[in-house]
Design an enzyme around this catalytic site. Structure first.
Site, PDB file in Angstrom:
ATOM      1  CD  GLU A 208      11.328  49.627 -56.913  1.00  0.00           C
ATOM      2  OE1 GLU A 208      10.360  49.800 -57.688  1.00  0.00           O
ATOM      3  OE2 GLU A 208      12.132  50.529 -56.614  1.00  0.00           O
ATOM      4  CG  HIS A 248       9.715  54.967 -53.835  1.00  0.00           C
ATOM      5  ND1 HIS A 248       9.136  53.746 -53.604  1.00  0.00           N
ATOM      6  CD2 HIS A 248      10.296  54.875 -55.064  1.00  0.00           C
ATOM      7  CE1 HIS A 248       9.345  52.957 -54.637  1.00  0.00           C
ATOM      8  NE2 HIS A 248      10.048  53.605 -55.531  1.00  0.00           N
TER       9      HIS A 248
END
Length: 368
Positions: A208, A248
């Site tokens: 990430e 997300h």
């Protein structure tokens, strides 16, 4: 090997709209790849199944490597010959690949300041248990008068203020050492536990940070708006996390998909949506902080360390404020420590924990 040492004159003046499309494309590909390249039979497994973790880990590592591999091709200006300019940084410096252990350690201290209250809860648990051990042992082994005195103190809510060192050591053993040893044993013996930790504290933070910080922030800082103005570091640090937060949102689909049909009520769906909004807000705020770290230090290691610590520590522990908590009697002390930690965290931005000048913009200026 020549590619590793290739100097890169970073492209500047990228139209802001093109940069946004690039950021949206890369972040969307990161998420969609988890559905496109993971077989349906694996996706139907619970998220913490080893096979599911391994498949997703392989996919995100592939996306991470693709993003890194495409970066010099997309953003290095190779139109100049060797005599066309001075020395420029290697391409991997723009994405934070540098050895800065001291700087990474300073960032770790900065993050831990925010968790000073949570850390104090652990210390106070050890101290509180030691006080209980002191009272119980002294009461059971003391004389009649001493036992009565200890009982009277406990009934009045007064445990020994300073427990003996042996009780502190026993409490440390029960409260921290044994659970830590059990956790390490689980890492060794329990494959599911091991792969869950590898995902949460290793692969996910690194992937990430590479995709949402290293591959997005330099192009954002090198872009220009319609009026010809470059984005400021603050603007870039707030724009990049929006893509991180959106990435997300697919967790809503995952949670909804695993709900039995009879539980898919409006109330339950509303709860899931609220949870997604809260998670999006949290990940965006967290992403803004880690983006700031990356811009200030140009260190992928520093951003990853901050991410790992936050994943490990989780949300701040406020259970001490509940009357049933063993630490309820220390609630004002813990609250004060939380505020001290927040104050240290705020002051840390303008301290020697960070370089005086942001490193990433300076690297890009060298290519101007």
């Amino acid at each position: 090997m020549a590619l590793l040492h290739q100097q890169c004159r970073h492209v500047n003046g990228i139209p802001f709209s093109q940069t946004l499309l690039y950021c949206l494309g890369l972040s969307s590909f990161f998420v969609l790849s988890l559905y496109a390249f993971v077989p349906p039979s694996v996706r139907r497994l619970p998220r913490d199944y080893v096979l599911h973790i391994k498949w997703r880990a392989g996919v995100i590592v592939g996306v991470m490597l693709l993003g890194v591999g495409m970066y010099p091709w997309l953003f290095c200006d190779n139109s100049l010959d060797d005599s066309g300019g001075g020395a420029f940084p290697q391409w991997y410096r723009y994405i934070g690949c540098s050895w800065q252990p001291m700087q990474d350690g300073k960032v770790a201290l900065h993050v831990l300041a925010l968790y000073l209250g949570s850390l104090s809860c652990t210390w106070l648990k050890i101290y509180h248990n030691a006080r209980h051990l002191h009272w119980e042992k002294e009461k059971s082994h003391g004389s009649g008068v001493e036992s009565s005195r200890m009982t009277s103190q406990y009934q009045k809510g007064r445990l020994p203020f300073i427990p003996k060192p042996k009780y502190l050591l026993q409490s440390l053993q029960y409260t921290w050492i044994q659970p830590t040893a059990q956790s390490f044993n689980s890492l060794r013996d329990d494959e599911e536990h091991r792969w869950t930790k590898i995902r949460n504290l290793g692969l996910a933070p690194l992937a990430e940070e590479v995709v949402f910080r290293a591959c997005l922030l330099p192009p954002l800082l090198a872009s220009e708006t319609a009026n010809g103005r470059a984005l400021s570091p603050t603007q870039a640090s707030w724009i990049a996390p929006l893509f991180f937060g959106v990435a997300h949102i697919h967790h809503f689909y995952e949670q909804y998909r695993h709900l039995p049909p009879q539980l898919r009520t409006k109330k339950r769906i509303g709860q899931l949506l609220l949870g997604v909004v809260v998670q999006w807000a949290y990940t965006t705020l967290f992403g803004a902080y880690v983006s700031h770290v990356f811009v200030r230090t140009a260190s992928l290691g520093a951003a990853t360390v901050a991410h790992v610590i936050c994943n490990y520590m989780g949300l701040p522990d406020i259970s001490f404020a509940h009357p049933t908590s063993n630490l309820y009697g220390y609630r004002w002390l813990i609250a004060a420590i939380y505020f001290v930690g927040i104050g240290l965290f705020a002051r840390g931005f303008d301290s020697d924990l960070f370089p005086r000048e942001s490193v990433l913009p300076l690297l890009l200026q060298e290519s101007a």
